[in-house]
Design a protein around this motif. Structure first.
Motif, PDB file in Angstrom:
ATOM      1  N   LEU A  79      10.129  41.976  42.753  1.00 47.83           N
ATOM      2  CA  LEU A  79      10.613  41.368  41.521  1.00 47.83           C
ATOM      3  C   LEU A  79      10.422  39.856  41.548  1.00 47.83           C
ATOM      4  CD1 LEU A  79      11.973  41.771  38.801  1.00 47.83           C
ATOM      5  CD2 LEU A  79      14.191  41.640  39.942  1.00 47.83           C
ATOM      6  N   ASP A  80      10.651  39.257  42.700  1.00 43.60           N
ATOM      7  CA  ASP A  80      10.472  37.811  42.842  1.00 43.60           C
ATOM      8  C   ASP A  80       9.027  37.417  42.532  1.00 43.60           C
ATOM      9  OD1 ASP A  80      11.757  35.222  43.834  1.00 43.60           O
ATOM     10  OD2 ASP A  80      10.004  35.347  45.156  1.00 43.60           O
ATOM     11  N   GLN A  81       8.068  38.215  43.002  1.00 44.56           N
ATOM     12  CA  GLN A  81       6.657  37.926  42.746  1.00 44.56           C
ATOM     13  C   GLN A  81       6.326  38.080  41.270  1.00 44.56           C
ATOM     14  OE1 GLN A  81       4.282  36.614  44.822  1.00 44.56           O
ATOM     15  NE2 GLN A  81       3.207  36.466  42.858  1.00 44.56           N
ATOM     16  N   ALA A  82       6.931  39.086  40.614  1.00 39.06           N
ATOM     17  CA  ALA A  82       6.710  39.268  39.181  1.00 39.06           C
ATOM     18  C   ALA A  82       7.244  38.077  38.394  1.00 39.06           C
ATOM     19  CB  ALA A  82       7.374  40.564  38.707  1.00 39.06           C
ATOM     20  N   VAL A  83       8.383  37.530  38.830  1.00 35.63           N
ATOM     21  CA  VAL A  83       8.955  36.359  38.160  1.00 35.63           C
ATOM     22  C   VAL A  83       8.059  35.141  38.350  1.00 35.63           C
ATOM     23  CG1 VAL A  83      10.923  34.770  38.148  1.00 35.63           C
ATOM     24  CG2 VAL A  83      11.310  37.230  38.318  1.00 35.63           C
ATOM     25  N   ARG A  84       7.512  34.977  39.538  1.00 36.77           N
ATOM     26  CA  ARG A  84       6.576  33.863  39.775  1.00 36.77           C
ATOM     27  C   ARG A  84       5.356  33.972  38.859  1.00 36.77           C
ATOM     28  NH1 ARG A  84       8.008  30.975  44.287  1.00 36.77           N
ATOM     29  NH2 ARG A  84       9.505  32.019  45.682  1.00 36.77           N
ATOM     30  N   SER A  85       4.839  35.176  38.706  1.00 36.84           N
ATOM     31  CA  SER A  85       3.675  35.378  37.829  1.00 36.84           C
ATOM     32  C   SER A  85       4.029  35.051  36.376  1.00 36.84           C
ATOM     33  CB  SER A  85       3.189  36.825  37.937  1.00 36.84           C
ATOM     34  OG  SER A  85       2.758  37.115  39.260  1.00 36.84           O
ATOM     35  N   TYR A  86       5.235  35.462  35.958  1.00 36.70           N
ATOM     36  CA  TYR A  86       5.692  35.165  34.602  1.00 36.70           C
ATOM     37  C   TYR A  86       5.806  33.661  34.394  1.00 36.70           C
ATOM     38  CZ  TYR A  86       9.365  34.343  31.082  1.00 36.70           C
ATOM     39  OH  TYR A  86      10.113  33.857  30.038  1.00 36.70           O
ATOM     40  N   ASN A  87       6.386  32.961  35.355  1.00 36.74           N
ATOM     41  CA  ASN A  87       6.553  31.518  35.218  1.00 36.74           C
ATOM     42  C   ASN A  87       5.217  30.786  35.215  1.00 36.74           C
ATOM     43  OD1 ASN A  87       9.361  31.288  34.946  1.00 36.74           O
ATOM     44  ND2 ASN A  87       9.695  31.455  37.143  1.00 36.74           N
ATOM     45  N   GLN A  88       4.266  31.261  36.009  1.00 32.45           N
ATOM     46  CA  GLN A  88       2.948  30.639  36.019  1.00 32.45           C
ATOM     47  C   GLN A  88       2.248  30.810  34.674  1.00 32.45           C
ATOM     48  OE1 GLN A  88       1.075  32.576  39.347  1.00 32.45           O
ATOM     49  NE2 GLN A  88       1.888  31.135  40.858  1.00 32.45           N
ATOM     50  N   ARG A  89       2.454  31.962  34.063  1.00 27.08           N
ATOM     51  CA  ARG A  89       1.772  32.265  32.795  1.00 27.08           C
ATOM     52  C   ARG A  89       2.408  31.566  31.604  1.00 27.08           C
ATOM     53  NH1 ARG A  89       0.687  38.399  30.422  1.00 27.08           N
ATOM     54  NH2 ARG A  89      -0.440  37.756  28.528  1.00 27.08           N
TER      55      ARG A  89
END
Length: 230
Positions: A79-89
């Motif tokens: 989930l942490d990695q998914a949040v990082r991807s969301y923030n980058q996008r």
């Protein structure tokens, strides 16, 4: 979707305040429309639909429950990695879960540890709020029962939210959005009972609910009467 548009606090205080951590989150079951988390570590999945579409009315409940089942298989790291991807996008930075929550709700070190532990536990148990938001919800409880009874092992709350949208011509066609909680499932205690061992060595009875795990050990454990309600 802005979390303040949703009456999450009316459903469960632990899920509020809701902080956006994902949009169009990719999973094997499909894409979550919106994903929120509270500072207490409770997740809310929001699926938005135009209810003029009859296919959406038939399938959305099963769809969001499939998302919940998929999310149960994720770890905190996933989930942490998914949040990082969301923030980058969307936000031009790569903060993870803890950093994202801290931008809106300042947590102490003890708060952060509690957040991580509780969120990890809620992921494992499927303790989520599933919100279906639409512009004209008219679904009956009977039509949802078949889907709800297929997943007794996870502890979700399902709610339907109708967003009534009005246009103000005198204010350059600005929108007024009025959320209304149409219906929600009643929160119940579900239990999984595991009995291990033998009469010779003693029996161990483990009862896992959304409140935690209780254990009874010893030769007499198997003789205790257990009443499980759900």
């Amino acid at each position: 979707m802005h979390p303040n548009l949703l009456p999450i606090h009316e459903i469960g205080s632990g899920f509020a305040p809701a902080i956006a951590i994902g949009r169009e989150v990719a999973t094997k079951a499909g894409y979550f429309d919106n994903l929120f988390v509270s500072p207490d570590g409770y997740l809310t999945i929001v699926e938005t639909k135009l209810w003029k579409n009859p296919e959406a009315r038939r399938e959305v409940v099963g769809q969001i429950i499939d998302y919940a089942k998929e999310l149960c298989m994720w770890s905190f790291t996933d989930l942490d990695q998914a949040v990082r991807s969301y923030n980058q996008r969307y936000n031009q930075h790569n903060q993870g879960l803890v950093g994202t929550v801290n931008t809106q709700y300042s947590m102490s070190q003890a708060d952060e540890l509690f957040f991580i532990d509780n969120l990890s536990r809620n992921l494992k148990r499927g303790r989520f709020l599933l919100l279906i938001a639409g512009d004209g919800i008219r679904e009956s409880v009977e039509e949802m029962v078949a889907y709800l009874t297929q997943t007794p092992q996870i502890y979700f709350i399902l709610a339907l939210v109708e967003l009534q949208i009005y246009t103000l011509p005198q204010a350059n066609d600005a929108w007024v959005i009025i959320p209304q909680l149409v219906t929600r499932t009643r929160e119940i205690t579900r239990a999984i009972v595991k009995i291990e061992g033998s009469e010779a060595t003693g029996l161990s009875v483990n009862i896992e609910t959304d409140q935690g795990t209780e254990q009874a050990n010893g030769p007499t454990a198997g003789n205790r009467g257990l009443i499980i309600t759900a």
